[in-house]
Design a protein around this motif. Sequence first.
Motif, short mmCIF file in Angstrom:
data_model
loop_
_atom_site.label_atom_id
_atom_site.label_comp_id
_atom_site.label_asym_id
_atom_site.label_seq_id
_atom_site.Cartn_x
_atom_site.Cartn_y
_atom_site.Cartn_z
N ALA A 19 0.84 -1.21 0.00
CA ALA A 19 0.00 0.00 0.00
C ALA A 19 0.87 1.25 0.00
O ALA A 19 0.58 2.22 -0.73
N LEU A 20 1.95 1.25 0.79
CA LEU A 20 2.86 2.40 0.82
C LEU A 20 3.55 2.59 -0.52
O LEU A 20 3.79 3.72 -0.96
N LEU A 21 3.86 1.50 -1.21
CA LEU A 21 4.45 1.57 -2.54
C LEU A 21 3.45 2.20 -3.52
O LEU A 21 3.80 3.12 -4.27
N ARG A 22 2.23 1.72 -3.49
CA ARG A 22 1.20 2.27 -4.39
C ARG A 22 0.92 3.75 -4.12
O ARG A 22 0.61 4.51 -5.03
N ASP A 23 1.05 4.15 -2.85
CA ASP A 23 0.82 5.54 -2.47
C ASP A 23 2.02 6.45 -2.74
O ASP A 23 1.94 7.65 -2.55
N GLY A 24 3.14 5.85 -3.16
CA GLY A 24 4.32 6.64 -3.46
C GLY A 24 5.18 6.98 -2.26
O GLY A 24 6.14 7.74 -2.37
N ILE A 25 4.87 6.44 -1.09
CA ILE A 25 5.66 6.69 0.12
C ILE A 25 6.97 5.89 0.05
O ILE A 25 8.03 6.38 0.39
N VAL A 26 6.88 4.64 -0.39
CA VAL A 26 8.03 3.77 -0.59
C VAL A 26 8.34 3.75 -2.09
O VAL A 26 7.42 3.64 -2.91
N THR A 27 9.60 3.86 -2.45
CA THR A 27 10.01 3.91 -3.85
C THR A 27 10.05 2.53 -4.49
O THR A 27 9.69 2.37 -5.65
N GLY A 28 10.50 1.54 -3.74
CA GLY A 28 10.61 0.20 -4.31
C GLY A 28 10.69 -0.86 -3.23
O GLY A 28 11.02 -0.58 -2.08
N LEU A 29 10.36 -2.07 -3.63
CA LEU A 29 10.45 -3.24 -2.74
C LEU A 29 11.22 -4.33 -3.46
O LEU A 29 10.83 -4.76 -4.55
N VAL A 30 12.32 -4.77 -2.87
CA VAL A 30 13.12 -5.85 -3.44
C VAL A 30 12.46 -7.16 -3.04
O VAL A 30 12.20 -7.40 -1.87
N GLN A 31 12.17 -7.99 -4.04
CA GLN A 31 11.43 -9.23 -3.81
C GLN A 31 12.28 -10.46 -4.02
O GLN A 31 12.99 -10.57 -5.01
N GLN A 32 12.20 -11.38 -3.09
CA GLN A 32 12.85 -12.68 -3.21
C GLN A 32 11.83 -13.71 -3.70
O GLN A 32 10.68 -13.38 -3.92
N GLN A 33 12.28 -14.93 -3.82
CA GLN A 33 11.41 -16.04 -4.18
C GLN A 33 11.53 -17.11 -3.07
O GLN A 33 12.24 -18.10 -3.24
N PRO A 34 10.86 -16.92 -1.94
CA PRO A 34 11.05 -17.85 -0.83
C PRO A 34 10.66 -19.29 -1.15
O PRO A 34 11.32 -20.23 -0.69
N PHE A 35 9.63 -19.51 -1.94
CA PHE A 35 9.25 -20.88 -2.28
C PHE A 35 10.37 -21.55 -3.07
O PHE A 35 10.77 -22.68 -2.77
N THR A 36 10.89 -20.85 -4.06
CA THR A 36 11.98 -21.40 -4.88
C THR A 36 13.23 -21.62 -4.03
O THR A 36 13.90 -22.65 -4.16
N MET A 37 13.52 -20.70 -3.13
CA MET A 37 14.68 -20.85 -2.26
C MET A 37 14.55 -22.10 -1.38
O MET A 37 15.50 -22.87 -1.23
N SER A 59 22.05 -19.20 -6.91
CA SER A 59 21.44 -17.86 -6.96
C SER A 59 20.00 -17.98 -7.39
O SER A 59 19.68 -18.72 -8.33
N VAL A 60 19.16 -17.27 -6.70
CA VAL A 60 17.74 -17.21 -7.06
C VAL A 60 17.46 -15.77 -7.45
O VAL A 60 17.74 -14.85 -6.68
N PRO A 61 16.90 -15.54 -8.63
CA PRO A 61 16.65 -14.17 -9.08
C PRO A 61 15.73 -13.40 -8.13
O PRO A 61 14.89 -13.99 -7.45
N ILE A 62 15.93 -12.10 -8.10
CA ILE A 62 15.07 -11.22 -7.34
C ILE A 62 14.35 -10.30 -8.32
O ILE A 62 14.68 -10.26 -9.50
N ALA A 63 13.38 -9.58 -7.82
CA ALA A 63 12.65 -8.62 -8.64
C ALA A 63 12.52 -7.32 -7.85
O ALA A 63 12.51 -7.34 -6.61
N LEU A 64 12.40 -6.21 -8.54
CA LEU A 64 12.20 -4.92 -7.90
C LEU A 64 10.80 -4.43 -8.23
O LEU A 64 10.49 -4.14 -9.38
N ALA A 65 9.96 -4.36 -7.21
CA ALA A 65 8.61 -3.82 -7.38
C ALA A 65 8.67 -2.31 -7.23
O ALA A 65 9.28 -1.79 -6.29
N THR A 66 8.05 -1.61 -8.16
CA THR A 66 7.94 -0.16 -8.10
C THR A 66 6.47 0.22 -8.27
O THR A 66 5.63 -0.63 -8.58
N ARG A 67 6.19 1.47 -8.08
CA ARG A 67 4.81 1.95 -8.26
C ARG A 67 4.32 1.67 -9.68
O ARG A 67 3.15 1.39 -9.90
#
Length: 85
Positions: A19-37, A59-67
């Motif tokens: 929600a903070l990301l969608r509202d522009g308060i947080v710029t980005g969220l670095v995402q892991q893949q816990p199931f794959t890990m 290595s398990v790829p990560i993703a960067l979530a942005t608004r």
Amino acid sequence: DAQDEVVVFGFDTTEDEIALLRDGIVTGLVQQQPFTMGDLGVRTAVAALEGEAFEKEISVPIALATRDNVDSAEIQKYLYTGDCL
């Protein structure tokens, strides 16, 4: 305004962080893949116990979530939604 001076990134997600990301308060969220890990960790442990060859570093790829991409299918598969079980 401090929000305009500080860039905030998070690691992994909660519904509040999304929600903070969608509202522009947080710029980005670095995402892991816990199931794959976890899956790769168990498979590697089994291989080691059975005397098979295994990768010592995985290595398990990560993703960067942005608004701009938080609602894309690619990012959605990484986000914690509270419906894991």
